[in-house]
Design a protein around this motif. Structure first.
Motif, PDB file in Angstrom:
ATOM      1  N   PRO A  64      -8.756 -23.807  47.092  1.00  9.83           N
ATOM      2  CA  PRO A  64      -7.518 -23.023  47.166  1.00  9.83           C
ATOM      3  C   PRO A  64      -6.293 -23.886  47.457  1.00  9.83           C
ATOM      4  CG  PRO A  64      -9.281 -21.927  48.369  1.00  9.83           C
ATOM      5  CD  PRO A  64      -9.791 -23.290  48.016  1.00  9.83           C
ATOM      6  N   GLU A  65      -5.162 -23.427  46.965  1.00 10.97           N
ATOM      7  CA  GLU A  65      -3.919 -24.181  47.151  1.00 10.97           C
ATOM      8  C   GLU A  65      -3.627 -24.450  48.625  1.00 10.97           C
ATOM      9  OE1 GLU A  65      -1.049 -23.203  43.311  1.00 10.97           O
ATOM     10  OE2 GLU A  65      -0.687 -22.168  45.212  1.00 10.97           O
ATOM     11  N   GLU A  66      -3.867 -23.471  49.478  1.00 10.14           N
ATOM     12  CA  GLU A  66      -3.488 -23.671  50.882  1.00 10.14           C
ATOM     13  C   GLU A  66      -4.371 -24.696  51.582  1.00 10.14           C
ATOM     14  OE1 GLU A  66      -4.866 -20.263  53.716  1.00 10.14           O
ATOM     15  OE2 GLU A  66      -4.164 -19.345  51.849  1.00 10.14           O
ATOM     16  N   PHE A  67      -5.456 -25.124  50.932  1.00  9.22           N
ATOM     17  CA  PHE A  67      -6.303 -26.178  51.489  1.00  9.22           C
ATOM     18  C   PHE A  67      -6.168 -27.477  50.701  1.00  9.22           C
ATOM     19  CE2 PHE A  67      -9.028 -22.269  52.410  1.00  9.22           C
ATOM     20  CZ  PHE A  67      -8.358 -22.013  53.600  1.00  9.22           C
ATOM     21  N   VAL A 102     -19.104 -23.323  48.214  1.00  9.40           N
ATOM     22  CA  VAL A 102     -18.010 -23.585  49.156  1.00  9.40           C
ATOM     23  C   VAL A 102     -17.176 -22.359  49.496  1.00  9.40           C
ATOM     24  CG1 VAL A 102     -17.839 -26.007  48.496  1.00  9.40           C
ATOM     25  CG2 VAL A 102     -16.439 -24.315  47.306  1.00  9.40           C
ATOM     26  N   ASN A 103     -17.366 -21.244  48.807  1.00 12.17           N
ATOM     27  CA  ASN A 103     -16.544 -20.075  49.124  1.00 12.17           C
ATOM     28  C   ASN A 103     -16.708 -19.629  50.573  1.00 12.17           C
ATOM     29  OD1 ASN A 103     -14.920 -19.536  46.913  1.00 12.17           O
ATOM     30  ND2 ASN A 103     -16.456 -18.298  45.872  1.00 12.17           N
ATOM     31  N   SER A 104     -17.893 -19.787  51.133  1.00 15.51           N
ATOM     32  CA  SER A 104     -18.094 -19.446  52.545  1.00 15.51           C
ATOM     33  C   SER A 104     -17.216 -20.305  53.453  1.00 15.51           C
ATOM     34  CB  SER A 104     -19.563 -19.635  52.933  1.00 15.51           C
ATOM     35  OG  SER A 104     -20.403 -18.803  52.177  1.00 15.51           O
ATOM     36  N   VAL A 105     -16.984 -21.528  53.022  1.00 19.23           N
ATOM     37  CA  VAL A 105     -16.122 -22.424  53.805  1.00 19.23           C
ATOM     38  C   VAL A 105     -14.682 -21.929  53.764  1.00 19.23           C
ATOM     39  CG1 VAL A 105     -15.321 -24.806  54.090  1.00 19.23           C
ATOM     40  CG2 VAL A 105     -17.665 -24.338  53.286  1.00 19.23           C
ATOM     41  N   GLN A 113     -13.888 -28.156  58.852  1.00 15.92           N
ATOM     42  CA  GLN A 113     -14.811 -27.921  57.739  1.00 15.92           C
ATOM     43  C   GLN A 113     -14.057 -27.801  56.426  1.00 15.92           C
ATOM     44  OE1 GLN A 113     -16.537 -24.396  59.427  1.00 15.92           O
ATOM     45  NE2 GLN A 113     -18.456 -25.419  59.996  1.00 15.92           N
ATOM     46  N   ARG A 114     -12.979 -27.050  56.435  1.00 14.38           N
ATOM     47  CA  ARG A 114     -12.220 -26.854  55.211  1.00 14.38           C
ATOM     48  C   ARG A 114     -11.615 -28.163  54.708  1.00 14.38           C
ATOM     49  NH1 ARG A 114      -9.242 -21.269  57.242  1.00 14.38           N
ATOM     50  NH2 ARG A 114     -10.760 -19.792  56.341  1.00 14.38           N
ATOM     51  N   ALA A 115     -11.060 -28.958  55.616  1.00 16.76           N
ATOM     52  CA  ALA A 115     -10.423 -30.216  55.219  1.00 16.76           C
ATOM     53  C   ALA A 115     -11.453 -31.198  54.653  1.00 16.76           C
ATOM     54  CB  ALA A 115      -9.700 -30.829  56.411  1.00 16.76           C
ATOM     55  N   ARG A 116     -12.623 -31.290  55.291  1.00 14.84           N
ATOM     56  CA  ARG A 116     -13.653 -32.224  54.836  1.00 14.84           C
ATOM     57  C   ARG A 116     -14.190 -31.828  53.466  1.00 14.84           C
ATOM     58  NH1 ARG A 116     -19.150 -32.197  56.754  1.00 14.84           N
ATOM     59  NH2 ARG A 116     -18.389 -30.849  58.418  1.00 14.84           N
ATOM     60  N   VAL A 117     -14.492 -30.562  53.289  1.00 17.06           N
ATOM     61  CA  VAL A 117     -15.036 -30.104  52.012  1.00 17.06           C
ATOM     62  C   VAL A 117     -13.981 -30.194  50.912  1.00 17.06           C
ATOM     63  CG1 VAL A 117     -15.947 -28.103  50.786  1.00 17.06           C
ATOM     64  CG2 VAL A 117     -16.774 -28.638  53.082  1.00 17.06           C
ATOM     65  N   ALA A 118     -12.746 -29.789  51.219  1.00 13.43           N
ATOM     66  CA  ALA A 118     -11.689 -29.834  50.207  1.00 13.43           C
ATOM     67  C   ALA A 118     -11.472 -31.258  49.721  1.00 13.43           C
ATOM     68  CB  ALA A 118     -10.401 -29.254  50.776  1.00 13.43           C
ATOM     69  N   GLY A 119     -11.389 -32.206  50.648  1.00 13.35           N
ATOM     70  CA  GLY A 119     -11.167 -33.589  50.262  1.00 13.35           C
ATOM     71  C   GLY A 119     -12.279 -34.136  49.389  1.00 13.35           C
ATOM     72  N   ALA A 120     -13.514 -33.798  49.731  1.00 10.40           N
ATOM     73  CA  ALA A 120     -14.655 -34.302  48.969  1.00 10.40           C
ATOM     74  C   ALA A 120     -14.704 -33.685  47.577  1.00 10.40           C
ATOM     75  CB  ALA A 120     -15.946 -34.020  49.733  1.00 10.40           C
ATOM     76  N   LEU A 121     -14.458 -32.377  47.485  1.00  4.39           N
ATOM     77  CA  LEU A 121     -14.485 -31.746  46.159  1.00  4.39           C
ATOM     78  C   LEU A 121     -13.390 -32.295  45.266  1.00  4.39           C
ATOM     79  CD1 LEU A 121     -16.592 -29.798  47.359  1.00  4.39           C
ATOM     80  CD2 LEU A 121     -15.427 -27.947  46.173  1.00  4.39           C
ATOM     81  N   GLN A 417      -0.974 -15.376  44.749  1.00  6.28           N
ATOM     82  CA  GLN A 417      -1.798 -16.412  45.358  1.00  6.28           C
ATOM     83  C   GLN A 417      -2.891 -15.781  46.225  1.00  6.28           C
ATOM     84  OE1 GLN A 417       0.355 -19.264  47.708  1.00  6.28           O
ATOM     85  NE2 GLN A 417      -1.471 -20.416  48.312  1.00  6.28           N
ATOM     86  N   TRP A 418      -4.088 -16.359  46.149  1.00  3.22           N
ATOM     87  CA  TRP A 418      -5.197 -15.917  46.982  1.00  3.22           C
ATOM     88  C   TRP A 418      -5.146 -16.636  48.325  1.00  3.22           C
ATOM     89  CZ3 TRP A 418     -10.607 -18.367  47.056  1.00  3.22           C
ATOM     90  CH2 TRP A 418     -11.462 -17.643  47.895  1.00  3.22           C
ATOM     91  N   HIS A 419      -5.169 -15.868  49.411  1.00  2.00           N
ATOM     92  CA  HIS A 419      -5.253 -16.419  50.752  1.00  2.00           C
ATOM     93  C   HIS A 419      -6.627 -16.054  51.302  1.00  2.00           C
ATOM     94  CE1 HIS A 419      -1.008 -17.472  50.769  1.00  2.00           C
ATOM     95  NE2 HIS A 419      -0.753 -16.278  50.270  1.00  2.00           N
TER      96      HIS A 419
END
Length: 582
Positions: A64-67, A102-105, A113-121, A417-419
């Motif tokens: 998502p954009e916000e992440f 990752v949607n659960s994240v 958790q969100r920052a780590r997964v977002a960066g890796a993806l 936008q989806w939040h």
């Protein structure tokens, strides 16, 4: 919006991906049918295909954009996935499995958790959703994977199989019972897991999606930090049911992409194949197969796209609406594949020749669409369980319903936008269903428009089909309100099937009312609606015939869209039906 076609940011995005991937029927390259089929014979992906998608930025639409990603809304990802799926469903499913993982994240994860997964993806990593178990499948209440508290950590033991991306994925969202009772979701990072405490299974041999990582993973007292918990302990089952609402909707894109490709392959063959001294397209039965399939594709698009938009507008409705999409759209896709096979005849059975054998691959791959994220029966049960509440208020328009419907079905603007928020999703719709509840006023308005603006057989046919659907709809919901049938019975499943037809009919009608205001009096601008409603009515009454006067325009549009980057879609219909510039 710019120009009569109503070009939007989402359409420009899709056009850019189309240019990048190229024409699958021509030339070479990792997204040509020739390359795709050749490598599938060896259960592999075309070299450079994943890299090309990542360099274009496809992975960004999983975040998502916000992440920090590019995913503004589910509509954008839906349209991009359709574009990818019309070439190679295997790759579309690979990215779809990552999204599921990752949607659960995004919904319940903490900032770290969100920052780590977002960066890796964004760097190209994948994820998976480890829920199914060998002995239990979709029976989530019998989950045997356990996480035992051990100081500040958990020791995880169990087996998950089959799981998409289980081997290639770095992140694993696992469904496990904490200390024997609290079923929960845990986020695992393979880079942080002790080697030797977990093992991946070999890839499963499958009928379709050859080259996809469908494998499994076994945990043997794998140490997992307590910070791996996603959301609240004990909320895992609820979380799974909510996450699936998103991916069930997105699966519609796989079917629509497949429908576009098999229709294109069959139509091109019908124009090139000569029998009895003429191209077989001139045979009435061949034309019927193709034109009816085109109309079914438009119905699928009308049904699925508003539900994709609803994630940003009314996410609490997804429990019912996503199941309608997951049942009906793959069903339409299967039928279109069958119709294309009839056109291709013996060549539909060959793994070479027409379109380099791509039809066989598409047919095999699409078979998964009605199975994963809940089988057809699971989704019909979900619909049937909610029908009595919907039926009791079926003739009472929802408060604020027109505003919701316009946001869902006016496609001149991109979806908001989806939040991401887990609290926004619900396990049931209760009685809230603006799509079916708004039918009465919408049908009345459509009749007024038909009588005032539409001349000749088109207007008369629209009035007639609206009246027949209205009559059947009233009888249907009256019976359900009185009976409250058992959702698990075959009768309940049949009623869920009919509800899906009424949902789709309403979706076609609203699309015409809100997205074809400028085009509906132009040639073709209302004919497609007449044909779509008649095709849906035919599912309830097999004696229904299509209005012949509406067919030539849509048929010509289908033929003109055969070559080039334009999808078979309502966007193409709308562009062609638009009024001439002043």
């Amino acid at each position: 919006m710019s120009g009569p076609a109503g070009e939007r940011a989402a359409h420009a995005l899709v056009a850019d991906l189309e240019r990048t991937l190229g024409d699958p029927a021509a030339g070479s390259g990792p997204f040509s049918f020739a390359e795709i089929v050749a490598h599938e014979e060896n259960d592999s992906l075309p070299p450079g295909a994943v890299e090309l998608l990542r360099s274009w930025g496809f992975s960004g639409y999983l975040v998502p954009e916000e992440f920090g990603g590019r995913l503004r809304n589910l509509e954008d990802l839906f349209l991009l996935t359709r574009t990818l799926a019309r070439r190679n469903l295997t790759l579309a499913v690979m990215f779809g499995s990552a999204l599921l993982g990752v949607n659960s994240v995004w919904l319940w994860g903490n900032d770290e958790q969100r920052a780590r997964v977002a960066g890796a993806l964004l760097d190209g990593e994948l994820a998976c959703f480890a829920v199914s178990e060998p002995d239990h499948g979709s029976d989530l209440g019998t989950n045997e994977t356990m996480a035992e508290s051990d100081g500040d950590d958990f020791l995880l033991t169990g087996e998950k199989w089959p799981v998409g991306n289980a081997t290639r994925g770095r992140f694993v969202t696992v469904y496990a019972a904490i200390d024997g009772s609290r079923s929960s979701l845990l986020l695992l990072d393979k880079e942080q897991m002790e080697k030797g405490s977990w093992t991946n299974h070999p890839f499963v041999k499958t009928v379709g999606l050859r080259g996809h990582d469908l494998s499994g993973i076994t945990f043997d007292r794998t140490r997992v930090p307590a910070g791996a918990l996603l959301g609240r302990a004990g909320a895992g089952l609820v979380g799974i049911l909510q996450v699936l609402q998103i991916t069930r909707t997105a699966i519609g894109a796989l079917s629509i992409g497949t429908m576009d490709s098999v229709l294109r392959i069959a139509l091109r063959h019908a124009r090139e194949r000569v029998l009895y001294g003429r191209e077989i397209y001139q045979l009435p039965v061949i034309r019927r197969h193709l034109v009816h399939s085109h109309v079914d594709l438009l119905i699928a698009e009308c049904t699925a796209l508003p539900v994709a938009r609803s994630l940003s507008i009314v996410p609490s409705r997804l429990s019912l609406w996503s199941s309608v999409v997951k049942y009906l759209v793959p069903t339409l896709g299967e039928e279109v594949v069958q119709e294309a096979a009839r056109v291709l005849g013996a060549r539909s059975y060959l793994r070479e020749g027409v379109a380099s054998g791509a039809f066989q691959k598409l047919q095999r791959d699409h078979a998964i669409a009605s199975i994963f994220e809940g089988t057809t029966h699971v989704n019909l049960h979900s619909i049937a369980a909610q029908l009595p509440a919907v039926a009791r208020v079926a003739d009472r328009p929802a408060v604020g319903g027109e505003g919701v419907l316009r946001q869902l079905f006016d496609w001149s603007e991109d979806a908001p936008q989806w939040h991401p928020s887990g609290r926004a999703l619900r396990l049931t719709n209760a009685s809230e269903d603006e799509i079916t509840r708004g039918w009465g006023p919408a049908a009345d308005e459509a009749r007024r428009i038909a009588e005032r603006e539409l001349a000749g057989p088109e207007g008369a046919a629209l009035v007639k089909v609206l009246s027949e659907l209205s009559r059947r709809r009233t009888d249907f919901y009256t019976r359900i309100a009185a009976e409250a049938p058992d959702a698990a019975s075959t009768h309940g499943q049949d009623q869920a099937t009919e509800h899906s037809v009424h949902h789709a009919a309403a979706s076609c009608l609203y699309t015409w009312l809100y997205s074809f205001e400028r085009e509906r009096a132009e040639p073709g601008g209302s004919g497609w609606l007449v044909l779509a409603l008649q095709r849906l009515l035919r599912r309830l009454d097999h004696t229904t015939e299509l209005e012949e006067s509406c067919l030539p325009w849509l048929e010509e549009l289908m033929l003109s869209s055969l070559e080039g980057p334009r999808h078979f879609s309502l966007q193409t219909v709308r562009s062609a039906a638009g009024p001439a510039p002043a």
